[in-house]
Design an enzyme around this catalytic site. Structure first.
Site, short mmCIF file in Angstrom:
data_model
loop_
_atom_site.label_atom_id
_atom_site.label_comp_id
_atom_site.label_asym_id
_atom_site.label_seq_id
_atom_site.Cartn_x
_atom_site.Cartn_y
_atom_site.Cartn_z
CD GLU A 53 -36.77 32.06 -56.31
OE1 GLU A 53 -37.47 31.15 -55.70
OE2 GLU A 53 -36.56 33.25 -56.13
CG HIS B 261 -18.88 19.86 -32.04
ND1 HIS B 261 -17.82 19.44 -31.09
CD2 HIS B 261 -18.39 21.22 -32.22
CE1 HIS B 261 -16.94 19.99 -30.93
NE2 HIS B 261 -17.19 21.11 -31.69
CE LYS C 273 -45.96 30.96 -55.40
NZ LYS C 273 -45.69 32.33 -55.86
#
Length: 441
Positions: free
Chosen positions: A281, A302, A416
């Site tokens: 951010e 793995h 948003k």
């Protein structure tokens, strides 16, 4: 005194000391901007001196509030998203027993999962609980939904008066929906400082109250951060935050666009999640920025190990290494030795883990992956406080070297706006029409 150490020898086969040193003027300018408040985003620099300005009185108030919640409640729900939950989650998970059941603090508001919230309400049905709601505005969708549900549920159980005794709000000092509600209902409140952004807020009540409720020593956490603040204040060859910031930018300039934070202790999984938000951010803007990723080794050797060893060479690793585990477990001998492990019988498990770490680092360096190694003495409150501030300081320096404002997040608002338009929120009528027309085509 035990210190956090940084080792960049695993980087030097790929970028030279000359390339790293060439960024020193930018690093010095970045440190000056942080300390003098002259750079972009300077209205969000309250975290820089936060450890040294937190008073004992503030910490004691947080501690006493935590004790009241612990005494009244079987469990406390910390409601928040992003920086309002990741820092506390990182510290609590790192310090808790791996198989600790019925943790005192659980989290909500970090997603919009209907099943998650249904299961949470079911889990709480036979428990007394409290709520720590964390939001500057009180209107952020994810935590606001969770808080509305939990508040209604708690008031039905206990009545409004008793419920208000079990709700603590961490919010703006004077404005916003949550501040207004807190004053109306009489909630105990703590303030999110105006000059501290969410991802830098773990050393404010945002992180400290849930950590204290979980039973951990917030005085030691802050003391560790205060130590690292002092150690990284002056620029120079001993400033490990400066070294980290400069080295990762030298690698970025050389085409290493992805940084993988590696840990060999599963307790640090959520610390890496906090780190990813902090750096992603802060730096991911203006079409720039190192992409932060993380792996838990040796588990992910793995699964992701093949890609890291032989995939596209655009990555580097920052390895978090813990010198001393909290416990001692030795590998037993076995008469039949069917698994072939008697050659390590009598050794501590951590010795095997350390050799896995060293062997992997050498293999990855040989495979073209630069390695930075950060060593912490042990996982405890003081060292986690040091590590938090180290990464925060390094982030501020690194962002300014990169040439971005490390303290805003304009891209976060885009989803948003679309979500509000799709939900037909009042005030978004034009955006609703536009997005619906777009989806028809």
């Amino acid at each position: 005194m035990d210190k956090i150490k940084i080792d960049i020898s695993g980087v030097l086969p790929f970028v030279s000391n000359k390339q790293i040193d060439a960024l020193e003027p930018k690093a010095l300018d970045a440190i000056k901007k942080l300390d003098e408040g002259t750079g972009e985003g300077n209205d969000f620099l309250g975290w820089v001196n936060l450890p040294s300005v937190i008073s004992s009185e503030e910490l004691e108030d947080i501690k006493k509030t935590a004790e009241k919640l612990r005494d009244k409640c079987d469990v406390v729900i910390a409601v928040g998203i992003g920086g309002s939950y990741l820092g506390a989650k990182a510290v609590i998970d790192a310090l808790s027993g791996t198989f600790a059941s019925n943790s005192k603090v659980i989290f909500a508001g970090q997603n919009i999962g209907e099943d998650y919230l249904h299961d949470l309400l079911g889990f709480l049905s036979d428990k007394t609980y409290g709520i720590i709601v964390i939001s500057k505005s009180g209107t952020t969708t994810e935590p606001a939904i969770a808080f509305r549900l939990l508040k209604e549920n708690l008031e039905k159980k206990l009545g409004k008066k008793e419920a208000s005794e079990r709700i603590v709000a961490i919010t703006d000092a004077s404005k916003g929906a949550l501040r207004k509600l807190s004053e109306t209902e009489g909630y105990k409140t703590f303030v999110i400082p105006d000059n501290v952004g969410g991802r830098f807020s773990v050393l404010t009540p945002v992180g400290l109250l849930p950590i204290a409720v979980a039973g951990f020593d917030i005085h030691a956490l802050v003391e560790g951060a205060r130590t690292m603040e002092s150690q990284t204040h002056q620029p120079g060859a001993e400033n490990i935050a400066q070294i980290y910031a400069v080295t990762r930018n030298a690698l970025y300039n050389d085409g290493k666009k992805i940084e993988i934070l590696v840990n060999y202790n599963p307790k640090l999984h959520f610390f890496a999640e906090w780190w990813k938000q902090l750096y992603g951010e802060s730096e991911g803007k203006d079409k720039k920025g190192i992409f932060p990723a993380s792996v838990d080794f040796s588990t992910d050797l793995h699964s992701m190990g093949q890609w890291i060893q032989d995939g596209e060479r655009t990555i580097f690793e920052t390895v978090l290494s813990v010198e001393s585990p909290q416990s001692t477990v030795k590998i037993p001998s076995d008469d039949d030795n069917l698994d072939g492990l008697n050659y390590i019988a009598g050794k501590r498990v951590d010795e095997v883990n350390k050799m896995a770490e060293l062997g992997t680092r050498l293999a990855h360096i040989d495979g073209g992956v630069p390695n930075i190694r950060i060593t912490i003495p042990s996982i405890d409150e003081k060292n986690l406080g040091k590590l938090i501030y180290f990464f925060e300081r390094g982030c501020g320096i690194s962002g300014y070297i990169l040439g971005v404002n490390p303290f805003n997040q304009p891209g976060v608002e885009d989803y948003k706006r679309n979500m509000f338009a799709l939900l037909e929120k009042p005030g978004y009528e034009e955006q609703t029409r536009n997005i619906k027309n777009r989806l028809k085509n």
